[in-house]
Design an enzyme around this catalytic site. Structure first.
Site, PDB file in Angstrom:
ATOM      1  N   HIS A   1      12.514  -2.304   2.691  1.00 30.58           N
ATOM      2  CA  HIS A   1      11.878  -1.136   3.143  1.00 30.58           C
ATOM      3  C   HIS A   1      12.913   0.258   2.541  1.00 30.58           C
ATOM      4  CE1 HIS A   1       8.791  -2.941   5.746  1.00 30.58           C
ATOM      5  NE2 HIS A   1      10.022  -3.716   6.007  1.00 30.58           N
TER       6      HIS A   1
ATOM      7  N   TYR B   1      11.043   8.986   1.369  1.00 30.76           N
ATOM      8  CA  TYR B   1      11.143   7.839   0.328  1.00 30.76           C
ATOM      9  C   TYR B   1      11.945   8.055  -1.188  1.00 30.76           C
ATOM     10  CZ  TYR B   1       7.651   5.832   3.377  1.00 30.76           C
ATOM     11  OH  TYR B   1       7.048   5.493   4.467  1.00 30.76           O
TER      12      TYR B   1
ATOM     13  N   ALA C   1       2.849  -0.539   5.070  1.00 30.39           N
ATOM     14  CA  ALA C   1       2.525  -0.465   6.455  1.00 30.39           C
ATOM     15  C   ALA C   1       2.059  -2.039   7.074  1.00 30.39           C
ATOM     16  CB  ALA C   1       1.528   0.671   6.755  1.00 30.39           C
TER      17      ALA C   1
ATOM     18  N   PRO D   1       0.758  -1.096   0.054  1.00 36.11           N
ATOM     19  CA  PRO D   1      -0.039  -0.005  -0.141  1.00 36.11           C
ATOM     20  C   PRO D   1       0.746   1.159  -0.016  1.00 36.11           C
ATOM     21  CG  PRO D   1      -0.172  -1.151   2.004  1.00 36.11           C
ATOM     22  CD  PRO D   1       0.582  -2.155   1.146  1.00 36.11           C
ATOM     23  N   ASN D   2       0.266   2.341  -0.681  1.00 38.31           N
ATOM     24  CA  ASN D   2       0.848   3.653  -0.989  1.00 38.31           C
ATOM     25  C   ASN D   2       2.177   3.833  -1.666  1.00 38.31           C
ATOM     26  OD1 ASN D   2      -1.409   4.934   0.743  1.00 38.31           O
ATOM     27  ND2 ASN D   2      -0.405   3.682   2.437  1.00 38.31           N
TER      28      ASN D   2
ATOM     29  N   GLU E   1      12.437  -9.262   2.816  1.00 36.50           N
ATOM     30  CA  GLU E   1      11.458  -7.832   3.327  1.00 36.50           C
ATOM     31  C   GLU E   1      12.423  -6.814   3.011  1.00 36.50           C
ATOM     32  OE1 GLU E   1      11.077  -8.168   7.563  1.00 36.50           O
ATOM     33  OE2 GLU E   1      10.267  -6.076   7.476  1.00 36.50           O
TER      34      GLU E   1
ATOM     35  N   ASN F   1       8.100  -5.551  -0.317  1.00 33.59           N
ATOM     36  CA  ASN F   1       7.922  -4.321   0.411  1.00 33.59           C
ATOM     37  C   ASN F   1       6.569  -4.357   0.861  1.00 33.59           C
ATOM     38  OD1 ASN F   1       7.615  -1.754   1.803  1.00 33.59           O
ATOM     39  ND2 ASN F   1       8.966  -0.648   0.289  1.00 33.59           N
TER      40      ASN F   1
ATOM     41  N   ARG G   1      12.526   5.362  12.579  1.00 32.33           N
ATOM     42  CA  ARG G   1      11.445   6.080  12.632  1.00 32.33           C
ATOM     43  C   ARG G   1      10.275   5.880  13.832  1.00 32.33           C
ATOM     44  NH1 ARG G   1       9.083   5.449   6.723  1.00 32.33           N
ATOM     45  NH2 ARG G   1       7.828   7.280   7.413  1.00 32.33           N
TER      46      ARG G   1
ATOM     47  N   ARG H   1       4.716  10.840  -2.598  1.00 37.15           N
ATOM     48  CA  ARG H   1       4.620  10.578  -1.278  1.00 37.15           C
ATOM     49  C   ARG H   1       5.903  11.009  -0.450  1.00 37.15           C
ATOM     50  NH1 ARG H   1       4.685   4.595   1.238  1.00 37.15           N
ATOM     51  NH2 ARG H   1       3.778   5.092   3.201  1.00 37.15           N
TER      52      ARG H   1
END
Ligand code: DQA
Length: 146
Positions: A102, A23, A79, A10-11, A100, A76, A109, A18
């Site tokens: 990111h 990012y 969230a 998502p996103n 995984e 990725n 963060r 964004r």
């Protein structure tokens, strides 16, 4: 030739727009082109498929579809990483090596980002390397014995 799925959650379709300070300024399309170009430049013997969804169930269906068809997954999960036990179960259900990734350093963060519920069912977690993290993940999967 290994078949690998590069899946974004998502996103991540909003990359470039964004929070560019977090990012980066590359769009998802640019990022996928970069990954494909790197794989070619490094002469990796790999067939890549790119997929993005904003929907947990769609991601789970895609993971299930990989069973018997793919040799590895770069994921990725956005969230969902932090709370989707359903995605975690999908990864362990199919038994395909998964790395995984990111873009940002989730450990530097907000507190809720420090937890990954998928980490234990993945071969490795790569974060904070931007798009290069996807290349690192690819390398790990290509070095993995079949
Ligand atoms: C992300 C980090 C997650 O915490 C966030 O929800 C994302 C992107 C990253 O690539 O840094 O959507 O996975």
């Amino acid at each position: 030739m290994k078949k690998i799925l590069i899946m974004n959650g998502p996103n991540l379709n909003m990359l470039g727009i964004r929070e560019p300070g977090v990012y980066g300024s590359m769009s998802l399309g640019d990022m996928n082109d970069f990954i494909q170009a790197q794989a070619k430049e490094q002469a990796y013997n790999v067939e890549l498929e790119f997929f993005q969804s904003n929907h947990e169930g769609v991601m789970i269906d895609k993971l299930h579809e990989c069973y018997g068809r793919k040799d590895g997954i770069v994921l990725n999960a956005g969230a969902y990483t932090h709370y989707s036990y359903a995605i975690r179960d999908a990864i362990s259900s199919i038994g395909i090596p998964c790395v995984e990734v990111h873009l940002s350093d989730i450990h530097a963060r907000e507190g809720f980002r420090h937890v990954s519920v998928i980490q234990e069912v993945c071969l490795a977690q790569i974060c904070g390397m931007g798009v290069k993290g996807y290349i690192e993940a690819l390398k790990i999967l290509l070095e993995e014995e079949k």
